[in-house]
Design an enzyme around this catalytic site. Structure first.
Site, PDB file in Angstrom:
ATOM      1  N   ASN A 226       0.828  -1.215   0.000  1.00 56.57           N
ATOM      2  CA  ASN A 226       0.000   0.000   0.000  1.00 56.57           C
ATOM      3  C   ASN A 226       0.858   1.259   0.000  1.00 56.57           C
ATOM      4  O   ASN A 226       1.902   1.325   0.638  1.00 56.57           O
ATOM      5  CB  ASN A 226      -1.037   0.002   1.129  1.00 56.57           C
ATOM      6  CG  ASN A 226      -0.498  -0.284   2.502  1.00 56.57           C
ATOM      7  OD1 ASN A 226       0.518  -0.946   2.658  1.00 56.57           O
ATOM      8  ND2 ASN A 226      -1.158   0.208   3.517  1.00 56.57           N
TER       9      ASN A 226
ATOM     10  N   CYS B 257     -10.631  -3.120  -4.408  1.00 55.66           N
ATOM     11  CA  CYS B 257      -9.615  -4.099  -4.847  1.00 55.66           C
ATOM     12  C   CYS B 257     -10.268  -5.360  -5.386  1.00 55.66           C
ATOM     13  O   CYS B 257      -9.786  -5.973  -6.328  1.00 55.66           O
ATOM     14  CB  CYS B 257      -8.664  -4.435  -3.697  1.00 55.66           C
ATOM     15  SG  CYS B 257      -7.511  -3.086  -3.365  1.00 55.66           S
TER      16      CYS B 257
ATOM     17  N   GLU C  38       0.374   5.154   0.696  1.00 56.47           N
ATOM     18  CA  GLU C  38      -0.540   6.177   1.226  1.00 56.47           C
ATOM     19  C   GLU C  38      -0.110   7.574   0.802  1.00 56.47           C
ATOM     20  O   GLU C  38       0.946   7.778   0.206  1.00 56.47           O
ATOM     21  CB  GLU C  38      -0.617   6.040   2.754  1.00 56.47           C
ATOM     22  CG  GLU C  38      -1.210   4.695   3.149  1.00 56.47           C
ATOM     23  CD  GLU C  38      -1.481   4.544   4.641  1.00 56.47           C
ATOM     24  OE1 GLU C  38      -1.002   5.369   5.433  1.00 56.47           O
ATOM     25  OE2 GLU C  38      -2.191   3.581   4.987  1.00 56.47           O
TER      26      GLU C  38
ATOM     27  N   GLU D 239      -3.065  -4.479  -3.231  1.00 56.27           N
ATOM     28  CA  GLU D 239      -3.556  -5.365  -4.288  1.00 56.27           C
ATOM     29  C   GLU D 239      -3.557  -4.643  -5.635  1.00 56.27           C
ATOM     30  O   GLU D 239      -3.174  -5.193  -6.660  1.00 56.27           O
ATOM     31  CB  GLU D 239      -4.996  -5.818  -3.992  1.00 56.27           C
ATOM     32  CG  GLU D 239      -5.173  -6.647  -2.754  1.00 56.27           C
ATOM     33  CD  GLU D 239      -5.414  -5.820  -1.494  1.00 56.27           C
ATOM     34  OE1 GLU D 239      -4.803  -4.737  -1.355  1.00 56.27           O
ATOM     35  OE2 GLU D 239      -6.192  -6.269  -0.645  1.00 56.27           O
TER      36      GLU D 239
HETATM   37  N1  THU Z   1      -5.313  -1.593   2.497  1.00 55.47           N
HETATM   38  C1  THU Z   1      -4.754  -2.333   1.509  1.00 55.47           C
HETATM   39  O1  THU Z   1      -3.678  -2.025   0.988  1.00 55.47           O
HETATM   40  N2  THU Z   1      -5.424  -3.445   1.112  1.00 55.47           N
HETATM   41  C2  THU Z   1      -6.582  -3.886   1.676  1.00 55.47           C
HETATM   42  O2  THU Z   1      -7.103  -4.903   1.248  1.00 55.47           O
HETATM   43  C3  THU Z   1      -7.186  -3.177   2.782  1.00 55.47           C
HETATM   44  C4  THU Z   1      -6.578  -1.879   3.117  1.00 55.47           C
HETATM   45  C5  THU Z   1      -4.566  -0.413   2.957  1.00 55.47           C
HETATM   46  C6  THU Z   1      -5.182   0.917   2.598  1.00 55.47           C
HETATM   47  C7  THU Z   1      -4.586   1.818   3.663  1.00 55.47           C
HETATM   48  O3  THU Z   1      -3.303   2.221   3.232  1.00 55.47           O
HETATM   49  C8  THU Z   1      -4.420   0.899   4.858  1.00 55.47           C
HETATM   50  O4  THU Z   1      -4.475  -0.417   4.357  1.00 55.47           O
HETATM   51  C9  THU Z   1      -5.458   1.103   5.926  1.00 55.47           C
HETATM   52  O5  THU Z   1      -6.745   1.021   5.403  1.00 55.47           O
END
Ligand code: THU
Length: 163
Positions: free
Chosen positions: A62, A115, A64, A75
């Site tokens: 992820n 996702c 941010e 994903e």
């Molecule tokens: N997040 C993901 O990368 N994948 C998921 O399936 C659920 C959430 C990330 C988004 C954000 O950066 C952090 O997790 C908290 O929601």
């Protein structure tokens, strides 16, 4: 009016050693991918590792942003990289997991709706089921044989086709 029921099938494993070698490798790569996630706002590090039909493994995590909605989940980082670099190659399997100093997931990670929709697109695009392996901090592992199982009534390309 009639009421109908929709059924999905999924498998649960007590630990990764019950899975095949390639699935275990994907889980290890997803765990490692968590370490390079950029998640200073949530401190929730997510890693994804996917296997293409040609044997290539792609990882993502992820990313941010201080403008929160500009972030992208692990994903989609992995899937879109695969789509951009290997547009003609189907995705066979994806493993997803997370690491956090503050949040401990005793249940397998459950991908967000966006996702699921993004993964579903690649499943229909290549007409090839994608196995999804969901892993938490510890505890059981959940596996579905197709993204369609995670997203019943998904939005499909045919719905955009003009009559
Ligand atoms: N997040 C993901 O990368 N994948 C998921 O399936 C659920 C959430 C990330 C988004 C954000 O950066 C952090 O997790 C908290 O929601």
């Amino acid at each position: 009016m009639k009421k109908l029921e929709l059924r999905i099938v999924f498998s649960e494993y007590e630990n990764a050693t019950e899975l095949g070698t390639i699935e275990q490798e994907l889980i290890q790569k997803a765990i490692k991918a968590c370490d390079s996630a950029y998640a200073p706002y949530s401190d929730f590090h997510v890693g994804a590792a996917l296997l293409l039909e040609n044997g290539v493994i792609i990882t993502g995590n992820n990313q941010e942003n201080v403008a929160y909605p500009s972030a992208l989940c692990a994903e989609r980082v992995a899937i879109y990289y695969a789509g951009s670099q290997y547009p003609d190659i189907a995705i066979k399997t994806i493993a997803i997991t997370c690491k956090s100093a503050t949040v401990h997931l005793t249940e397998p990670l459950s991908p967000c709706g966006a996702c699921r929709q993004a993964m579903a697109e690649y499943e229909t695009r290549h007409n090839n089921k994608i196995k999804v392996i969901l892993v938490g901090d510890k505890g059981k592992i959940r596996v579905v044989e197709s993204v369609a199982d995670l997203l019943p009534f998904m939005f499909k390309a045919d719905e955009l086709k003009k009559a």
